[in-house]
Scaffold this motif. Structure first.
Motif, short mmCIF file in Angstrom:
data_model
loop_
_atom_site.label_atom_id
_atom_site.label_comp_id
_atom_site.label_asym_id
_atom_site.label_seq_id
_atom_site.Cartn_x
_atom_site.Cartn_y
_atom_site.Cartn_z
N LEU A 55 -15.54 -13.76 36.97
CA LEU A 55 -15.83 -12.70 36.00
C LEU A 55 -15.92 -13.28 34.59
N ALA A 56 -14.92 -14.12 34.23
CA ALA A 56 -14.88 -14.67 32.87
C ALA A 56 -16.12 -15.49 32.56
N LYS A 57 -16.63 -16.21 33.55
CA LYS A 57 -17.80 -17.06 33.30
C LYS A 57 -19.05 -16.23 32.97
N HIS A 58 -19.02 -14.95 33.30
CA HIS A 58 -20.12 -14.08 32.90
C HIS A 58 -20.06 -13.72 31.41
N PHE A 59 -18.88 -13.83 30.81
CA PHE A 59 -18.72 -13.45 29.40
C PHE A 59 -19.31 -14.51 28.48
N ASN A 60 -19.60 -15.67 29.05
CA ASN A 60 -20.03 -16.81 28.26
C ASN A 60 -21.39 -17.33 28.74
N ALA A 61 -22.04 -16.53 29.57
CA ALA A 61 -23.35 -16.90 30.13
C ALA A 61 -23.30 -18.25 30.85
N ILE A 62 -22.19 -18.52 31.54
CA ILE A 62 -22.12 -19.69 32.42
C ILE A 62 -22.63 -19.26 33.79
N LEU A 63 -22.30 -18.02 34.17
CA LEU A 63 -22.83 -17.41 35.40
C LEU A 63 -23.57 -16.13 35.02
N TYR A 64 -24.53 -15.77 35.84
CA TYR A 64 -25.32 -14.55 35.61
C TYR A 64 -25.15 -13.60 36.79
N PRO A 65 -25.21 -12.30 36.52
CA PRO A 65 -24.98 -11.32 37.59
C PRO A 65 -25.94 -11.49 38.78
N THR A 66 -25.41 -11.30 39.98
CA THR A 66 -26.28 -11.13 41.15
C THR A 66 -26.87 -9.72 41.08
N GLU A 67 -25.98 -8.77 40.73
CA GLU A 67 -26.43 -7.40 40.44
C GLU A 67 -25.64 -6.87 39.26
N GLY A 68 -26.20 -5.91 38.56
CA GLY A 68 -25.49 -5.32 37.42
C GLY A 68 -25.83 -6.06 36.14
#
Ligand code: ADP
Ligand code: MG
Length: 287
Positions: A55-68
């Motif tokens: 979840l945290a890695k989404h806050f920093n654009a390290i990971l991107y949502p599969t959905e949402g």
């Protein structure tokens, strides 16, 4: 919209074999919704593997949502052009300070971030000074990071992030590798950033006693947010927290047991002082 907004987020890790065929899928974040306002101090709790880091890695654009969708300060992380703005808005601090410190001298290390951002030299030094002061490490500015304790190193890493003037700082188990003294130092520094500088804080931890100062606590399990509320609301649910394999602070457990024995104690006791007060009231009225 808050500084961090997460809508219907799902993230899947996909494992593939050598030919590229899908071997397995792990849904690490499963239908999470969050809205964190500027200036909030938010904690995310959960045992290992519950999806906190993903979840945290989404806050920093390290990971991107599969959905949402995830928005940081109103910017959709999936719009590639915003990556650098997003990384500057939401700074990340990780578990191991040794992997985050690169400078030979504390003040140099803290200056790297703003230097890479193209901040003018004079302002870099101002930022280094102010950041080191904010985490209580200014007197160590000329030291070698190698010689510092774990808690001191982690505060230097935090200063390095602060020097980039983020609106928000996301700390992924920043105290996991520290001794109790180091943990206290880091939590104190983080609280000061929130209270004095009004930086939004997202603190990920599995130490429940570290979350008592937050405005809001989210508890994760199997990729879901399974429990949320103020620390007091969350700590009132002792049996549920035990089911979630979280270590409930001793004082909260004791208060819970006393209550079960019929002593009228309010739910969600967080500190020894609160328990002492509740017991004093009981003694005056009933004993
Ligand atoms: P936490 O930070 O709460 O310990 P994580 O976000 O690291 O949880 O992990 C959530 C789930 O995703 C776990 O089941 C974990 O095994 C899996 N996972 C984490 N990172 C990866 C990865 N790089 N590849 C595949 N699965 C992963
Ligand atoms: Mg993690």
């Amino acid at each position: 919209m808050g500084i961090i907004k997460v809508k219907d987020l799902i993230f899947e890790y996909i494992r593939r074999d050598e030919e590229g065929n899908v071997e397995g899928i792990t849904t690490a974040v499963d239908d999470v919704n969050l809205d964190i306002r500027q200036g909030d101090f938010v904690s995310i709790l959960g045992h290992n593997g519950s999806g906190k880091s993903t979840l945290a890695k989404h806050f920093n654009a390290i990971l991107y949502p599969t959905e949402g969708t995830v928005w940081i300060d109103g910017r959709d992380t999936q719009q590639g052009e915003y990556v650098w703005d997003i990384r500057q808005t939401a700074g990340m601090v990780f578990q191991n300070p040794d992997n985050q410190i690169i400078g030979q001298i504390v003040e140099e290390d803290v200056g790297f971030g703003p230097e890479n951002m193209g901040v003018p030299t004079k302002e870099i030094w101002e930022r280094v000074e102010e950041s080191l002061k904010a985490v209580g490490m200014y007197e160590y500015r000329k030291h070698s990071p190698n010689k510092l304790s774990g808690g001191q190193k982690q505060r230097v890493s935090i200063a390095g992030v602060i020097a980039m003037h983020p609106k928000c700082i996301v700390l992924d188990e920043p105290t996991a590798m520290l001794d109790p003294k180091g943990r206290k130092e880091v939590i104190r520094a983080v609280r000061a950033l929130n209270e004095v500088e009004n930086i939004t804080v997202v603190l990920i931890t599995h130490y429940m006693e570290e979350v008592i100062y937050s405005d809001r606590v989210y508890v994760m399990d199997k990729g879901h947010v399974t429990l949320q509320g103020t620390p007091r609301e969350v700590f009132a649910q002792v049996d549920r927290l035990k089911e979630l394999r979280l270590d409930v602070p001793q004082v909260t457990l004791l208060a819970h047991e006393l209550k079960k024995e019929g002593i009228p104690i309010p739910d969600g006791i967080l500190t020894k002082e609160e328990l002492r007060e509740a017991l004093d009231v009981y003694r005056q009225n009933f004993a």
